[in-house]
Design an enzyme around this catalytic site. Structure first.
Site, short mmCIF file in Angstrom:
data_model
loop_
_atom_site.label_atom_id
_atom_site.label_comp_id
_atom_site.label_asym_id
_atom_site.label_seq_id
_atom_site.Cartn_x
_atom_site.Cartn_y
_atom_site.Cartn_z
N ARG A 41 86.06 56.81 57.54
CA ARG A 41 86.44 57.00 56.15
C ARG A 41 85.46 57.92 55.43
NH1 ARG A 41 89.32 53.07 53.20
NH2 ARG A 41 87.80 53.08 51.53
N ARG A 59 79.35 66.51 55.90
CA ARG A 59 79.48 67.92 55.49
C ARG A 59 78.17 68.70 55.65
NH1 ARG A 59 81.20 65.60 50.12
NH2 ARG A 59 83.42 65.20 50.38
N ARG A 112 87.12 39.62 54.34
CA ARG A 112 85.79 39.54 53.71
C ARG A 112 86.00 39.33 52.23
NH1 ARG A 112 81.34 38.17 55.88
NH2 ARG A 112 79.91 39.67 54.92
N ARG A 118 75.71 46.64 46.84
CA ARG A 118 75.64 47.72 45.85
C ARG A 118 75.48 47.17 44.45
NH1 ARG A 118 81.55 50.33 47.51
NH2 ARG A 118 82.69 48.39 47.42
N GLU A 128 76.95 43.26 44.04
CA GLU A 128 78.03 42.84 44.92
C GLU A 128 77.47 42.21 46.19
OE1 GLU A 128 81.21 46.12 44.36
OE2 GLU A 128 81.28 45.61 46.49
N TYR A 145 93.88 48.19 55.09
CA TYR A 145 92.76 48.60 54.26
C TYR A 145 93.22 49.75 53.35
CZ TYR A 145 87.65 49.44 53.62
OH TYR A 145 86.39 49.59 53.12
N ASP A 152 93.67 52.08 50.11
CA ASP A 152 93.14 52.44 48.80
C ASP A 152 94.29 52.36 47.80
OD1 ASP A 152 90.45 52.85 49.28
OD2 ASP A 152 90.78 54.87 50.05
P1 FAD Z 1 95.99 43.20 45.09
O1 FAD Z 1 95.28 44.03 44.07
O2 FAD Z 1 95.22 42.31 45.96
O3 FAD Z 1 97.15 42.40 44.35
C1 FAD Z 1 97.88 41.36 44.95
C2 FAD Z 1 98.20 40.34 43.87
O4 FAD Z 1 99.04 39.31 44.40
C3 FAD Z 1 96.94 39.65 43.34
O5 FAD Z 1 96.84 39.80 41.95
C4 FAD Z 1 97.16 38.18 43.75
O6 FAD Z 1 96.63 37.26 42.81
C5 FAD Z 1 98.67 38.09 43.81
N1 FAD Z 1 99.16 37.01 44.66
C6 FAD Z 1 98.77 36.72 45.94
N2 FAD Z 1 99.41 35.65 46.39
C7 FAD Z 1 100.25 35.24 45.39
C8 FAD Z 1 101.17 34.18 45.26
N3 FAD Z 1 101.38 33.29 46.25
N4 FAD Z 1 101.86 34.06 44.10
C9 FAD Z 1 101.66 34.92 43.07
N5 FAD Z 1 100.79 35.94 43.16
C10 FAD Z 1 100.10 36.11 44.30
N6 FAD Z 1 90.82 51.50 46.12
C11 FAD Z 1 90.62 52.77 45.68
O7 FAD Z 1 91.56 53.58 45.71
N7 FAD Z 1 89.41 53.17 45.19
C12 FAD Z 1 88.34 52.34 45.11
O8 FAD Z 1 87.26 52.73 44.66
C13 FAD Z 1 88.52 50.99 45.56
N8 FAD Z 1 87.49 50.12 45.52
C14 FAD Z 1 87.69 48.83 45.92
C15 FAD Z 1 86.62 47.95 45.81
C16 FAD Z 1 86.79 46.61 46.19
C17 FAD Z 1 85.64 45.67 46.05
C18 FAD Z 1 88.06 46.17 46.68
C19 FAD Z 1 88.26 44.73 47.09
C20 FAD Z 1 89.11 47.06 46.80
C21 FAD Z 1 88.94 48.40 46.42
N9 FAD Z 1 90.00 49.31 46.48
C22 FAD Z 1 89.80 50.60 46.06
C23 FAD Z 1 91.33 48.91 47.00
C24 FAD Z 1 92.29 48.47 45.89
O9 FAD Z 1 91.78 47.31 45.23
C25 FAD Z 1 93.65 48.15 46.53
O10 FAD Z 1 94.16 49.26 47.22
C26 FAD Z 1 94.71 47.74 45.51
O11 FAD Z 1 94.22 46.86 44.54
C27 FAD Z 1 95.86 47.09 46.28
O12 FAD Z 1 96.81 46.58 45.38
P2 FAD Z 1 97.76 45.41 45.87
O13 FAD Z 1 98.70 45.18 44.74
O14 FAD Z 1 98.34 45.72 47.20
O15 FAD Z 1 96.82 44.15 46.12
N1 UDP Z 2 79.12 52.74 54.75
C1 UDP Z 2 77.80 52.79 55.15
N2 UDP Z 2 76.84 53.07 54.23
C2 UDP Z 2 77.13 53.31 52.93
C3 UDP Z 2 78.48 53.27 52.53
C4 UDP Z 2 79.45 52.98 53.46
O1 UDP Z 2 77.50 52.57 56.31
O2 UDP Z 2 76.19 53.55 52.14
C5 UDP Z 2 80.14 52.42 55.77
C6 UDP Z 2 80.43 50.91 55.80
O3 UDP Z 2 80.68 50.56 57.15
C7 UDP Z 2 81.70 50.79 54.99
C8 UDP Z 2 82.41 52.08 55.37
O4 UDP Z 2 81.36 53.05 55.49
O5 UDP Z 2 82.43 49.64 55.33
C9 UDP Z 2 83.42 52.54 54.33
O6 UDP Z 2 82.76 52.71 53.11
P1 UDP Z 2 83.53 52.77 51.74
O7 UDP Z 2 82.58 53.12 50.66
O8 UDP Z 2 84.74 53.61 51.92
O9 UDP Z 2 83.97 51.23 51.57
P2 UDP Z 2 84.74 50.50 50.38
O10 UDP Z 2 84.67 51.37 49.17
O11 UDP Z 2 86.14 50.29 50.88
O12 UDP Z 2 84.00 49.22 50.21
#
Ligand code: FAD
Ligand code: UDP
Length: 372
Positions: free
Chosen positions: A176, A180, A253, A284, A304, A352, A354
């Site tokens: 991911r 560069r 996780r 982070r 986090e 996984y 985004d």
């Molecule tokens: P979710 O956001 O998980 O929504 C699912 C919903 O279903 C939840 O609100 C849950 O409560 C509900 N639900 C589950 N079971 C039930 C049930 N039985 N009844 C009613 N409701 C229910 N993506 C990016 O593009 N950029 C980023 O920088 C980025 N950073 C991230 C950082 C973290 C820490 C995490 C965890 C994810 C990150 N993502 C990021 C990914 C992003 O959060 C997801 O791609 C996106 O939120 C997915 O949306 P979703 O609706 O599929 O899932």
């Molecule tokens: N990663 C790493 N060092 C960093 C940042 C990311 O080794 O400083 C690795 C780590 O394995 C991570 C993966 O790159 O799970 C993807 O990172 P990303 O920032 O895309 O993760 P996310 O935003 O989904 O938590």
């Protein structure tokens, strides 16, 4: 999708995250009647943000919108304006700061190299050559980035993040990250990126405008009731929970977030600082105001801490290793046999995704349903 009088709703959409919101929005726009059920007390899923002390806090971790998919960008732009934030996080290893993702600034910080040739030469010395394709994350990292980068910027962070040794993690996780030979600190190479100026919660609120929504409602605990109301169920919660874990539990996780409110305008000078050593217990620190160039006299930071998922915790990250993939295949077989229910989203597909990928998949599914 034909509307029959028997049903109160054409579709009940389980989950008001970006996936559920995009499907409900698209179906509604095409004349379908949707009911959205969300078990949390708020919309927007893990993208949820909330204003605290004048600062918009990303409640479930930093969320930066980025995409190469024009269709998705045009879609989200209907519901939000985006600022020009460009994500360029930093890595703090035992108090020294390096640029991410791996680029000429990183190499200069690590080795003092000043040209692409010098950096390439250093990497040639560092890289491990295997007589097979990389079998796990450690082999992938050592063959791509070499020993110094692996030990300084990858190993500690990754093992904290995933709670497993790098030798037991799939190689694709690290692919991911860009690599560069330019002085380009942009984490994402996508042409479209930014943070919605009014926040993600407002974005999702606009998507759900005019659609019936029930918060704090768990579909699984009243399944037969909702099945009797709607012709279709679109399920965006965890696929293993839907099937009562009949094929075993998928692993996730999870994270613990720890906020600190500080009476200082600027704690770390950037939105995201990764802590890549093994000793620091968190992965982070987010300083939320920097996502929107905030000028407040105070600041809020969030640390986090990754944890193994346990029942009742939020399942944030699917763990797409071999064991979980085998379990997932069995759930996908069960899902294919369902006629009333469709699965979508990061939890519904155990992918996984985004945000842009989740929205893209949701729009594709909605369009398919509309043709049925
Ligand atoms: P979710 O956001 O998980 O929504 C699912 C919903 O279903 C939840 O609100 C849950 O409560 C509900 N639900 C589950 N079971 C039930 C049930 N039985 N009844 C009613 N409701 C229910 N993506 C990016 O593009 N950029 C980023 O920088 C980025 N950073 C991230 C950082 C973290 C820490 C995490 C965890 C994810 C990150 N993502 C990021 C990914 C992003 O959060 C997801 O791609 C996106 O939120 C997915 O949306 P979703 O609706 O599929 O899932
Ligand atoms: N990663 C790493 N060092 C960093 C940042 C990311 O080794 O400083 C690795 C780590 O394995 C991570 C993966 O790159 O799970 C993807 O990172 P990303 O920032 O895309 O993760 P996310 O935003 O989904 O938590």
């Amino acid at each position: 999708m034909r509307r029959t009088r028997k049903w109160e709703y054409d579709a009940a959409v389980v989950g008001a995250g970006l996936t559920g919101a995009a499907i409900a929005q698209r179906l509604t726009e095409h004349g379908k009647r949707c009911l959205v059920l969300e078990k949390r007390p708020h919309i927007a899923g893990n993208a949820y943000d909330v204003e605290i002390d004048g600062i918009r806090v990303h409640r479930y971790g930093a969320h930066i919108f980025h995409t190469s998919d024009r269709r998705v960008w045009e879609y989200v732009s209907r519901f939000a304006e985006f600022n020009h934030y460009i994500h360029a996080p930093l890595a703090n290893y035992r108090g020294r700061v390096y640029n991410l993702p791996f680029n000429m600034n990183t190499f200069a910080g690590l080795w003092g190299t000043a040209s692409p040739e010098a950096a390439e030469e250093k990497l040639r010395e560092q890289r491990v050559v295997y007589d097979h394709a990389p079998q796990n994350l450690e082999e992938q990292a050592l063959s791509l980035a070499g020993r110094d980068i692996y030990e300084t910027l990858i190993r500690g962070y990754t093992e904290k993040q995933w709670g497993r040794p790098c030798t037991q993690l799939p190689a694709f996780l690290i692919r991911r990250l860009p690599f560069r030979f330019t002085y380009d600190n942009r984490y994402f190479s996508d042409p479209y990126q930014g943070i919605p100026t009014d926040g993600y919660t407002r974005l999702v609120e606009r998507m759900l405008d005019g659609i019936e929504l029930r918060l704090e409602t768990d579909y699984l605990s009243q399944r037969s009731h909702y099945d009797s109301l709607a012709e279709r169920i679109i399920f965006t919660g965890p696929i293993d929970a839907f099937f009562d874990y009949a094929e075993g539990r998928l692993q996730y996780r999870t994270l613990r977030f720890e906020d600190e409110h500080l009476e200082t305008p600027n704690r770390q000078g950037t939105a995201v600082m990764n802590y890549t050593d093994a000793e620091t217990p968190f992965t982070r620190i987010i300083e939320h105001k920097h996502f929107v160039f905030g000028q407040q006299p105070n600041t809020i930071i969030t640390k986090e801490y990754p944890l193994e998922w346990m029942p009742e915790a939020e399942p944030y990250y699917p763990i797409n290793d071999a064991g979980n993939t085998a379990i997932l295949e069995r759930y996908l077989d069960r899902a294919r046999a369902q006629t009333k229910v469709r699965f979508c989203g990061r939890l519904g597909e155990y992918k996984y995704y985004d945000m842009d990928q989740a929205i893209g998949a949701a729009l594709t599914l909605a369009d398919r349903i509309l043709k049925e």
